[in-house]
Design a protein around this motif. Structure first.
Motif, PDB file in Angstrom:
ATOM      1  N   UNK A  87       7.016 -37.492 -11.210  1.00  0.00           N
ATOM      2  CA  UNK A  87       6.056 -36.820 -10.332  1.00  0.00           C
ATOM      3  C   UNK A  87       6.580 -36.765  -8.907  1.00  0.00           C
ATOM      4  N   UNK A  88       5.899 -35.998  -8.066  1.00  0.00           N
ATOM      5  CA  UNK A  88       6.351 -35.821  -6.696  1.00  0.00           C
ATOM      6  C   UNK A  88       5.217 -35.957  -5.701  1.00  0.00           C
ATOM      7  N   UNK A  89       5.614 -36.420  -4.530  1.00  0.00           N
ATOM      8  CA  UNK A  89       4.672 -36.603  -3.443  1.00  0.00           C
ATOM      9  C   UNK A  89       5.123 -35.757  -2.260  1.00  0.00           C
ATOM     10  N   UNK A  90       4.250 -34.915  -1.761  1.00  0.00           N
ATOM     11  CA  UNK A  90       4.561 -34.094  -0.588  1.00  0.00           C
ATOM     12  C   UNK A  90       3.822 -34.623   0.625  1.00  0.00           C
ATOM     13  N   UNK A  91       4.566 -34.924   1.689  1.00  0.00           N
ATOM     14  CA  UNK A  91       3.913 -35.374   2.923  1.00  0.00           C
ATOM     15  C   UNK A  91       3.464 -34.156   3.730  1.00  0.00           C
ATOM     16  N   UNK A  92       2.180 -34.116   3.964  1.00  0.00           N
ATOM     17  CA  UNK A  92       1.550 -33.044   4.716  1.00  0.00           C
ATOM     18  C   UNK A  92       2.141 -32.916   6.112  1.00  0.00           C
ATOM     19  N   UNK A  93       2.568 -34.043   6.656  1.00  0.00           N
ATOM     20  CA  UNK A  93       2.999 -34.057   8.049  1.00  0.00           C
ATOM     21  C   UNK A  93       4.489 -33.719   8.208  1.00  0.00           C
ATOM     22  N   UNK A  94       5.351 -34.509   7.573  1.00  0.00           N
ATOM     23  CA  UNK A  94       6.789 -34.320   7.787  1.00  0.00           C
ATOM     24  C   UNK A  94       7.420 -33.414   6.739  1.00  0.00           C
ATOM     25  N   UNK A  95       6.655 -33.079   5.697  1.00  0.00           N
ATOM     26  CA  UNK A  95       7.141 -32.107   4.731  1.00  0.00           C
ATOM     27  C   UNK A  95       8.112 -32.635   3.691  1.00  0.00           C
ATOM     28  N   UNK A  96       8.458 -33.906   3.738  1.00  0.00           N
ATOM     29  CA  UNK A  96       9.408 -34.399   2.755  1.00  0.00           C
ATOM     30  C   UNK A  96       8.782 -34.542   1.369  1.00  0.00           C
ATOM     31  N   UNK A  97       9.621 -34.362   0.374  1.00  0.00           N
ATOM     32  CA  UNK A  97       9.171 -34.470  -1.013  1.00  0.00           C
ATOM     33  C   UNK A  97       9.804 -35.708  -1.631  1.00  0.00           C
ATOM     34  N   UNK A  98       8.959 -36.638  -2.034  1.00  0.00           N
ATOM     35  CA  UNK A  98       9.424 -37.930  -2.513  1.00  0.00           C
ATOM     36  C   UNK A  98       9.253 -38.052  -4.024  1.00  0.00           C
ATOM     37  N   UNK A  99      10.243 -38.684  -4.671  1.00  0.00           N
ATOM     38  CA  UNK A  99      10.128 -38.939  -6.109  1.00  0.00           C
ATOM     39  C   UNK A  99       9.144 -40.063  -6.384  1.00  0.00           C
ATOM     40  N   UNK A 120       4.615 -30.859 -17.948  1.00  0.00           N
ATOM     41  CA  UNK A 120       3.576 -31.417 -17.084  1.00  0.00           C
ATOM     42  C   UNK A 120       4.115 -31.538 -15.668  1.00  0.00           C
ATOM     43  N   UNK A 121       3.374 -31.021 -14.730  1.00  0.00           N
ATOM     44  CA  UNK A 121       3.796 -31.134 -13.338  1.00  0.00           C
ATOM     45  C   UNK A 121       2.694 -31.798 -12.543  1.00  0.00           C
ATOM     46  N   UNK A 122       3.037 -32.924 -11.945  1.00  0.00           N
ATOM     47  CA  UNK A 122       2.056 -33.658 -11.144  1.00  0.00           C
ATOM     48  C   UNK A 122       2.534 -33.705  -9.701  1.00  0.00           C
ATOM     49  N   UNK A 123       1.724 -33.143  -8.823  1.00  0.00           N
ATOM     50  CA  UNK A 123       2.040 -33.161  -7.406  1.00  0.00           C
ATOM     51  C   UNK A 123       0.960 -33.928  -6.660  1.00  0.00           C
ATOM     52  N   UNK A 124       1.388 -34.946  -5.930  1.00  0.00           N
ATOM     53  CA  UNK A 124       0.446 -35.647  -5.065  1.00  0.00           C
ATOM     54  C   UNK A 124       0.729 -35.209  -3.634  1.00  0.00           C
ATOM     55  N   UNK A 125      -0.312 -35.052  -2.858  1.00  0.00           N
ATOM     56  CA  UNK A 125      -0.153 -34.594  -1.478  1.00  0.00           C
ATOM     57  C   UNK A 125      -0.897 -35.541  -0.553  1.00  0.00           C
ATOM     58  N   UNK A 126      -0.297 -35.836   0.585  1.00  0.00           N
ATOM     59  CA  UNK A 126      -0.960 -36.732   1.524  1.00  0.00           C
ATOM     60  C   UNK A 126      -0.056 -37.087   2.684  1.00  0.00           C
ATOM     61  N   UNK A 127      -0.105 -38.340   3.091  1.00  0.00           N
ATOM     62  CA  UNK A 127       0.742 -38.801   4.188  1.00  0.00           C
ATOM     63  C   UNK A 127       1.723 -39.836   3.659  1.00  0.00           C
TER      64      UNK A 127
END
Ligand code: MN
Ligand code: MN
Ligand code: ZN
Ligand code: ZN
Lengths: 134, 134
Positions: A87-99, A120-127
């Motif tokens: 899955x992936x995490x997108x930071x709303x602020x700095x835009x980086x995509x983390x594993x 299956x694609x899971x995207x979490x978004x936040x800080x």
DNA sequence: TTTCATACTTGTAATTATTACAAATAGATG
DNA sequence: CATCTATTTGTAATAATTACAAGTATGAAA
């Protein structure tokens, strides 16, 4: 782990200079770069490379399942050398995509409401951690 | 359930003809239409409406959390009048986007690896019930 | 009700991302 | 080397979205 050359051969992909460079670049980083990021980095050492080639190559790699594409909200398409499900995490602020770890969940089955699930694609978004503490 | 008018007022959104029509259209369907689908449908009954207005309105609605946007692989952006969290299934063959139950999963927490999770998007991709049996 | 300020809509132009295509090039084969 | 084919490249075309300026509607003030 098989070498790039071998993995290309397995899929019947000719190992051109450009394809090798693009893949090596991608595998060297885990920040899920965009087409532009890849182009900007490679054009320094390979001044003749074309953005079309980046597009073509990435399309081919995704088709042959040597690369995964991510389409997280906004950010445009990002590419990932890791094709094992995670899955992936997108930071709303700095835009980086983390594993992130794969979300192993009993609710995610092969079949949901009669529909056959192939992916299956899971995207979490936040800080992200850094942007958070402030 | 509050009326559209009321929900607009609550958020300080002026209830213009166009905004009302766009929202009513969206709430009348659950197929997650794109900008073009919305425009093509509305321009019949409102021949002067502009695509820019559709974009502007949807952007505003998403900002004010009256509408959700989906960016599933390929398909471009789709819009959803349902803002309660739930998952989506994209059929590779016919392209329809189907609502699924929310994936209630213990692995989906408020915080993952130190990153603060504000939003979860789960996209399943495969073959829908109809396209499957063939 | 007229006037005025402001918010909203519209049409067009600009920007961005991506694909199409044809000519040039590189690489493999004999 | 000569030839054949796949790949790359540059440019043009297409598609999605945003920017912007001018026109229009609306609501409050006079
Ligand atoms: Mn990844
Ligand atoms: Mn939905
Ligand atoms: Zn961050
Ligand atoms: Zn289907």
């Amino acid at each position: 782990m098989k070498s790039l050359q071998e993995r290309f051969e397995d899929k019947g992909i000719r190992p051109s200079q450009q394809r090798l460079r693009i893949m090596k670049y991608l595998e060297g980083r885990h920040d899920h770069p965009s087409v532009d990021m890849i182009y900007d980095a490679l054009v320094r050492e390979m001044p003749t490379i074309s953005k079309t080639t980046i597009y073509n190559t990435l399309r081919l790699m995704v088709e042959k399942a040597l690369v995964a594409d991510l389409t997280i909200s906004g950010q445009g398409v990002r590419y990932d050398p890791v094709t094992e499900p995670h899955s992936h995490f997108l930071c709303r602020k700095c835009g980086q995509v983390i594993d992130l770890e794969d979300i192993e969940c009993p609710c995610l089955k092969k079949e949901v409401q009669g529909n056959k699930v192939e992916e299956v694609r899971v995207y979490l978004i936040g800080l992200c951690k850094k942007c958070h503490r402030r």
